[in-house]
Enzyme design. Structure first.
Site, PDB file in Angstrom:
ATOM      1  CE  LYS A 201      -3.860   2.177   2.455  1.00  0.00           C
ATOM      2  NZ  LYS A 201      -4.769   2.065   3.635  1.00  0.00           N
ATOM      3  CE  LYS A 255      -6.473   1.897  -0.905  1.00  0.00           C
ATOM      4  NZ  LYS A 255      -7.207   1.903   0.375  1.00  0.00           N
TER       5      LYS A 255
END
Length: 335
Positions: A201, A255
């Site tokens: 992330k 992400k």
């Protein structure tokens, strides 16, 4: 690589007709590839549009039935729940995350009671929707404390599992939290609850509309670069994924999505583990607004989703899921 030579080889032959293009298509997309995010709010009979995310809404618990029915009808396997709680329920430690009567817990219970196992439920394990400072963990001197935060995340994960959540998704980026959560769930007889780790992330600029949707944007007074990944790095992603797999992750997430297709491809090829891509709110809103203004056409949506499959993603968390799944369903009916 051995190939032919023009004019004996004409690659355009296979592109001439629609049927032949379909015949040799290398990557396919279906409703089975989607996870649909849902934002939930307090109150009753509420469906509130999110200004920065055209076509996406916040739902009160009693309004979830209609939208989840629609998701199931269009053969999407899983939803992801994200809460937007009132400011009075937020504090510096995010303790509302451990309230068994909080929005996520009520949402999970409502959906499981109504739909049983007709659809999977994924819930976020992180504190940013619950903290008064908007960070994913416990903050001290502008630094998020790793081990203290994990102590709360373990309890949050267990609570969500007790409510009936199928897939626990730690998105906080604390070191070591996957192993701690896995052991804690196993200890309490939740061995079959899946762990989807937001292993990769990035500290991205594409999260703005999501933070509007969960009410953390105005609360966040600084960035998240001391725990989310540097977007200039790629090798570091391998270290994150390797650690989380060793600690017990069943799946991993990359992400954001489109700016990190190289990461998705590399992780999938190297680890052979289910890799999910999150087409985040900023990606969604940029495409939506581009279509609205005539900068790109609607086919840009499908193109953006196919690229995840081409990179190797096993599934895609996307706000386009229902919109595109409806089109697939119409095509199936026509055929």
């Amino acid at each position: 690589m051995i190939t032919g030579k023009f004019p004996n080889l004409r690659l355009r032959r296979l592109r001439r007709f629609e049927w032949s293009r379909r015949l040799v298509e290398e990557n396919n997309l279906s409703s089975n590839d989607f996870v649909y995010p849902l934002f939930i709010i307090d109150g009753k009979n509420k469906k509130i549009p999110i200004k920065t995310m055209p076509g996406i809404y916040q739902y009160s618990i009693d309004k979830l039935g209609g939208i989840v029915t629609e998701v199931i009808r269009n053969k999407i396997p899983m939803i992801a729940l994200f809460p937007s709680i009132t400011n009075k329920k937020k504090d510096k430690h995010g303790l509302e995350a451990l309230n068994e009567d909080n929005l996520v817990c009520k949402g999970i219970q409502y959906i499981k009671k109504k739909f049983k196992n007709d659809i999977g439920i994924m819930s976020d394990v992180a504190l940013d929707p619950y903290t008064s400072h908007g960070h994913d963990g416990i903050l001290k001197n502008k630094y998020v404390l790793n081990d203290k935060t994990i102590e709360v995340l373990m309890k949050q994960a267990l609570l969500q599992s007790q409510m009936g959540c199928d897939v626990i998704a730690p998105s906080d980026m604390m070191d070591g939290r996957i192993g701690k959560i896995r052991k804690y769930l196993d200890k309490h007889n939740f061995q079959n609850v899946q762990l989807l780790s937001y292993a990769v992330k990035y500290a991205s600029n594409f999260y703005g509309p999501f933070r509007d949707a969960v009410g953390s944007k105005k609360k966040l007074k600084s960035d998240k670069k001391n725990y989310q990944m540097n977007f200039a790095n790629s090798s570091e992603a391998f270290r994150e994924v390797a650690l989380d797999i060793k600690e017990g992750a069943d799946m991993v997430m990359v992400k954001p999505g489109m700016p990190y297709l190289d990461i998705i491809k590399s992780i999938k090829e190297s680890f052979k583990i289910p890799v999910l891509a999150y087409q985040v709110s900023g990606e969604y809103s940029l495409i939506k607004n581009g279509i609205k203004k005539g900068i790109v056409n609607e086919d840009a949506i499908l193109e953006s989703l196919i690229c995840f499959k081409r990179a190797g993603a096993s599934a895609i968390v996307t706000y386009f899921a229902l919109e595109i799944a409806k089109k697939f369903w119409l095509i199936e009916i026509v055929f």
